[in-house]
Design a protein around this motif. Structure first.
Motif, mmCIF file in Angstrom:
data_model
loop_
_atom_site.group_PDB
_atom_site.id
_atom_site.type_symbol
_atom_site.label_atom_id
_atom_site.label_comp_id
_atom_site.label_asym_id
_atom_site.label_seq_id
_atom_site.Cartn_x
_atom_site.Cartn_y
_atom_site.Cartn_z
ATOM 1 N N ILE A 61 96.945 8.236 135.161
ATOM 2 C CA ILE A 61 98.351 8.228 135.558
ATOM 3 C C ILE A 61 98.892 6.801 135.530
ATOM 4 O O ILE A 61 98.172 5.849 135.859
ATOM 5 N N LEU A 62 100.156 6.679 135.133
ATOM 6 C CA LEU A 62 100.866 5.399 135.146
ATOM 7 C C LEU A 62 102.214 5.641 135.805
ATOM 8 O O LEU A 62 102.949 6.559 135.427
ATOM 9 N N VAL A 63 102.545 4.820 136.806
ATOM 10 C CA VAL A 63 103.839 4.897 137.477
ATOM 11 C C VAL A 63 104.478 3.513 137.388
ATOM 12 O O VAL A 63 103.857 2.516 137.766
ATOM 13 N N VAL A 64 105.716 3.473 136.875
ATOM 14 C CA VAL A 64 106.412 2.203 136.671
ATOM 15 C C VAL A 64 107.832 2.335 137.208
ATOM 16 O O VAL A 64 108.533 3.307 136.897
ATOM 17 N N ASN A 65 108.274 1.352 137.980
ATOM 18 C CA ASN A 65 109.654 1.306 138.435
ATOM 19 C C ASN A 65 110.521 0.895 137.244
ATOM 20 O O ASN A 65 110.352 -0.187 136.696
ATOM 21 N N GLN A 115 102.967 4.323 146.055
ATOM 22 C CA GLN A 115 103.060 5.541 146.867
ATOM 23 C C GLN A 115 103.111 6.791 145.984
ATOM 24 O O GLN A 115 102.459 7.790 146.285
ATOM 25 N N VAL A 116 103.867 6.718 144.906
ATOM 26 C CA VAL A 116 103.957 7.852 143.986
ATOM 27 C C VAL A 116 102.595 8.124 143.361
ATOM 28 O O VAL A 116 102.128 9.270 143.314
ATOM 29 N N ARG A 117 101.923 7.085 142.886
ATOM 30 C CA ARG A 117 100.597 7.244 142.273
ATOM 31 C C ARG A 117 99.622 7.883 143.242
ATOM 32 O O ARG A 117 98.912 8.826 142.902
#
Length: 89
Positions: free
Chosen positions: A63-67, A48-50
């Motif tokens: 872009i990279l989004v990681v929890n 969702q963030v990405r």
């Protein structure tokens, strides 16, 4: 949960103020940890963030989004970043 957002913006001189405002609006708290890396406390998933941020980026940007929720981290960072990590992770 804490999402780490990292990006490469390919076009020099581009105004990414809208992207930065969108990052800050993602959750209840945020930290600008490194030049192109943010930590955001949010209820949104990495996907969702990405998706939210990609809409504010050029087609060739990355872009990279990681929890990264949890207390296992290590780094050499500014004191305000360390304080944020201690409070939120």
């Amino acid at each position: 949960m804490i999402q780490m957002i990292s990006y490469d913006l390919k076009k020099p001189g581009q105004d990414y103020e809208t992207l930065i405002k969108e990052i800050k609006a993602l959750g209840s708290s945020w930290c600008h940890a490194l030049k192109s890396t943010w930590l955001v406390e949010t209820v949104k998933s990495a996907d969702q963030v990405r998706a939210t941020l990609k809409a504010r980026m050029d087609a060739n940007d990355l872009i990279l989004v990681v929890n990264v929720t949890g207390d296992n981290y290590s780094g050499y960072l500014d004191e305000e970043v360390v304080a944020w990590l201690r409070t939120h992770m």
